[in-house]
Every structure is written in structure tokens, then in C-alpha cells.
Design a protein around this motif. Structure first.
Motif, short mmCIF file in Angstrom:
data_model
loop_
_atom_site.label_atom_id
_atom_site.label_comp_id
_atom_site.label_asym_id
_atom_site.label_seq_id
_atom_site.Cartn_x
_atom_site.Cartn_y
_atom_site.Cartn_z
N THR A 1 -8.12 5.96 6.59
CA THR A 1 -7.33 6.98 5.83
C THR A 1 -8.41 7.13 4.73
O THR A 1 -8.53 6.41 4.05
CB THR A 1 -5.92 6.62 5.53
N PRO A 2 -8.38 8.53 4.18
CA PRO A 2 -9.25 8.71 2.89
C PRO A 2 -8.59 7.99 1.63
O PRO A 2 -7.27 7.63 1.71
CB PRO A 2 -9.37 10.13 2.83
N LYS A 3 -9.10 8.25 0.63
CA LYS A 3 -8.49 7.52 -0.76
C LYS A 3 -7.22 8.19 -1.25
O LYS A 3 -6.61 7.34 -1.81
CB LYS A 3 -9.81 7.56 -1.73
N ASN A 4 -7.08 9.39 -0.46
CA ASN A 4 -5.86 10.06 -1.23
C ASN A 4 -4.69 9.87 -0.31
O ASN A 4 -3.70 10.51 0.03
CB ASN A 4 -6.05 11.43 -1.13
N ARG A 5 -4.63 8.45 0.22
CA ARG A 5 -3.47 7.91 1.03
C ARG A 5 -2.25 8.19 0.48
O ARG A 5 -0.94 8.46 0.94
CB ARG A 5 -3.66 6.48 1.29
N ASP A 6 -1.99 7.89 -0.80
CA ASP A 6 -0.57 8.14 -1.64
C ASP A 6 -0.20 9.61 -1.58
O ASP A 6 0.96 9.69 -1.44
CB ASP A 6 -0.87 7.53 -3.15
N LEU B 1 13.98 3.96 0.16
CA LEU B 1 12.76 4.83 0.21
C LEU B 1 11.44 4.26 0.68
O LEU B 1 10.67 4.70 1.21
CB LEU B 1 12.80 5.39 -1.40
N SER B 2 11.27 3.05 0.01
CA SER B 2 10.21 2.11 0.63
C SER B 2 10.29 2.25 2.07
O SER B 2 8.98 2.36 2.82
CB SER B 2 10.01 0.74 0.13
N GLY B 3 11.24 2.00 2.76
CA GLY B 3 11.52 2.03 4.33
C GLY B 3 10.83 3.24 4.77
O GLY B 3 10.07 3.29 5.94
N ARG B 4 11.10 4.29 4.20
CA ARG B 4 10.56 5.80 4.72
C ARG B 4 9.09 5.72 4.69
O ARG B 4 8.59 6.20 5.63
CB ARG B 4 11.50 6.74 4.08
N PHE B 5 8.72 5.31 3.53
CA PHE B 5 7.15 5.54 3.17
C PHE B 5 6.74 4.55 4.31
O PHE B 5 5.46 4.85 4.84
CB PHE B 5 6.92 5.16 1.80
N GLY C 1 0.97 -1.16 0.04
CA GLY C 1 -0.04 -0.02 -0.07
C GLY C 1 0.75 1.28 -0.11
O GLY C 1 0.38 2.39 0.37
N LEU C 2 1.92 1.32 -0.59
CA LEU C 2 2.94 2.48 -0.64
C LEU C 2 2.73 3.12 -2.13
O LEU C 2 2.49 2.39 -2.97
CB LEU C 2 4.23 1.98 -0.14
N PRO C 3 3.17 4.41 -1.97
CA PRO C 3 3.35 5.11 -3.32
C PRO C 3 4.25 4.45 -4.19
O PRO C 3 5.55 4.09 -3.64
CB PRO C 3 3.56 6.57 -2.79
N VAL C 4 3.83 4.25 -5.33
CA VAL C 4 4.74 3.44 -6.42
C VAL C 4 5.64 4.55 -7.26
O VAL C 4 6.64 4.24 -7.79
CB VAL C 4 4.10 2.38 -7.11
N GLU C 5 4.68 5.58 -7.63
CA GLU C 5 5.11 6.73 -8.52
C GLU C 5 6.57 7.29 -8.32
O GLU C 5 7.47 7.37 -8.90
CB GLU C 5 4.02 7.71 -8.78
#
Length: 301
Positions: free
Chosen positions: A119-124, A101-105, A71-75
Motif C-alpha cells: 500500500t502507498p504511503k497514504n494508507r491512513d 472504531l478501531s475494530g472497523r479500521f 498501523g491504524l488511523p489515530v486522528e
């Protein structure tokens, strides 16, 4: 008998070879399922352009797929891949950077899940802005403290406020004064929009050798609704329309944009966040800093 044994050995060898070839394809297919199509297509295109062997392409897809499944940002991770390959960084080092970077996210995701389980849909968008703030010196502990007890609808206010705090501190306002400004502005509902004019004022005042304590007091007057940013600018002889950083992205390109790490500019990210949130506050500042009533649909300055 020997002939039968030879046939058996060859059959086993072919089976093992088939499994060896099939396994990477299966793993890669599993990772592809976890990734958005545009991300997969981009990675495969990059692999073709840079002539990456299968195992290196697979490593990149596995790292991105792992982040996506969590569920982490991929972009932002994809941009890291693009930047690394463009600079001829080895895929092994790129994978290491992706893991970091994934660890930070993941750390920010844990904070977010702790303060807002729904959390709302704009989690990323929220996670990207939290990461940007960390690159600007706002620690995860400070983020967690500010977000604690906040509803998902009011998170945009907090992120806007902390982006402005980082900008003020970059231009000489002390941490203590910036903290006072942020808390007063949040109480007054002043950060429904990212108030980049406050940062422009601080920068222009610093360049004009105006004492930082004086400009901090004036900015506090703005967020508490006693003055507008235009009035303060006139008092100081500052033209906000011509101040540095004014433009399509305003001050955001310095305080929350690509220089800060990943994603859209702070102002752009704020717009995306606030358009999907219907936050309410008892009072808020209008575009000129004066206190008004009612919701604001989208941020400007």
C-alpha cells in the motif's frame, strides 16, 4: 529480632509501593512512544481540562497507542475522544467506542492488505475513506470486490466512484442503476476526479420530479462521454452553479464528510489521496463530463 522484621516489612512495603507507582508511568510512557507527539499532547491537555484521573488518562492513551501500533488511523480516534469528553461521556464508554472504531479500521486494513500488500504511503487516507463509505452504506464486501485486482495507483478511482455511487443512491437512483454508472465510469476512466456534479444533477432532478430512470440514463451518457454534465443540466433546465450543495466542498459535505463519520470531506480526502497518487487510465472525463486523454493532477468537481 522483632526490630529487624519490622525494618524488613517496611522495606518490602516501600518497594511494593514504588513498583505500584512506577508501573502505570512505565505503561503510559510506552504508549506515548507509539503515538505522534501532537496526539499525546492533545490527550494530556484534554485530561487536564476535564480533570481526568491518571488511570482514565492511561486507558485512553493505551487504546490510542494500540491502534497506532497496529498501523491504524489515530486522528479519527482522537476526535472521538474529544467529542466524548465534550459531551461528558465517561472515559470508560469512550474507550469502548475507540475499540469499536478501531475494530472497523482493522477490518478495512485487512481488506487493503489483501488486495494491495504494498500500500502507498497514504494508507491512513485510504482507510478513512473506506470507513466513510461504510457509513454511507457501501459494505466491506462491496469495497473488497471493487478493490480486488486494482493497483494502488487506481484505488483513488474506485473510492471516488463509490462515493459518487453512495450520493446517487441517496438521491433516488437505484442500486442497480448506480452500479451500472459506476462500472461504466471506471471503464471509461471517468473517476480520476470525484464527479460531484453527477450527484448535484441527481438531487436537482429529484427535486424537479424528473423520473429517476431518466436521470440515470443521462448520467450514464455523461460518464461514457456522450454528453457533458452542462449539456444535461441545460436539457433538464437545471442550473448546476445554483444547485443545492454547490460551494467550497460541493456535494462532498453530504456524501463523504463529517456527517458520514470521520475525517475530511469526501472531496477533500479525494484531493489528498490523488495528489499523492499518479494514477493512469486509458480514458477519463474532464470537468464537464466529456472524455479526454491524459492524467489529471487534482480533483475538482
Amino acid at each position: 529480632m522483632n526490630k529487624r522484621m519490622d525494618i524488613l516489612r517496611k522495606t518490602i512495603s516501600v518497594a511494593v509501593l514504588g513498583m505500584t507507582l512506577l508501573l502505570p508511568l512505565t505503561v503510559m510512557a510506552n504508549e506515548l512512544v507509539m503515538l505522534p507527539g501532537r496526539v499525546t499532547d492533545r490527550v494530556l491537555a484534554l485530561a487536564y481540562i476535564h480533570n481526568l484521573p491518571r488511570h482514565e488518562t492511561q486507558s485512553l492513551l493505551e487504546s490510542l497507542g494500540k491502534a497506532a501500533s497496529g498501523g491504524l488511523p489515530v486522528e479519527p480516534l482522537l476526535r472521538k475522544v474529544e467529542e466524548g469528553l465534550a459531551k461528558r461521556v465517561s472515559p470508560e464508554r469512550i474507550v469502548e467506542a475507540l475499540e469499536t472504531l478501531s475494530g472497523r479500521f482493522q477490518e478495512f486494513a485487512q481488506i487493503l492488505d489483501g488486495v494491495a500488500p504494498h500500500t502507498p504511503k497514504n494508507r491512513d487516507v485510504i482507510l478513512r475513506r473506506m470507513h466513510n463509505l461504510s457509513t454511507l452504506g457501501i459494505t466491506p464486501e462491496v469495497l473488497e470486490a471493487y478493490l480486488h485486482g486494482r493497483s494502488p495507483q487506481s484505488m483513488g478511482d474506485v473510492l471516488n466512484a463509490l462515493e459518487i455511487k453512495a450520493g446517487l443512491m441517496q438521491h433516488g437512483i437505484s442500486d442497480q442503476d448506480a452500479e451500472h454508472i459506476v462500472k461504466a465510469g471506471l471503464t471509461a476512466g471517468c473517476f480520476r476526479k470525484p464527479k460531484w456534479n453527477l450527484v448535484r444533477l441527481a438531487r436537482a432532478a429529484r427535486e424537479a420530479d424528473i423520473p429517476k430512470e431518466h436521470i440515470a440514463r443521462l448520467i450514464l451518457d455523461i460518464v461514457e462521454g456522450r454528453k457533458t454534465d452542462r449539456i444535461v443540466a441545460e436539457e433538464l433546465g437545471i442550473n448546476l452553479d445554483r444547485s443545492p450543495g454547490r460551494g467550497r466542498h460541493g456535494g462532498a459535505h453530504r456524501f463523504g464528510g463529517r456527517e458520514a463519520g470521520v475525517g475530511r470531506s469526501g472531496e477533500g480526502a479525494a484531493r489528498g489521496l490523488m495528489q499523492t497518487m499518479d494514477a493512469t487510465a486509458p480514458r477519463q472525463c474532464d470537468n464537464n463530463g466529456a472524455t479526454t486523454q491524459g492524467p489529471v493532477d487534482s480533483p475538482t468537481d
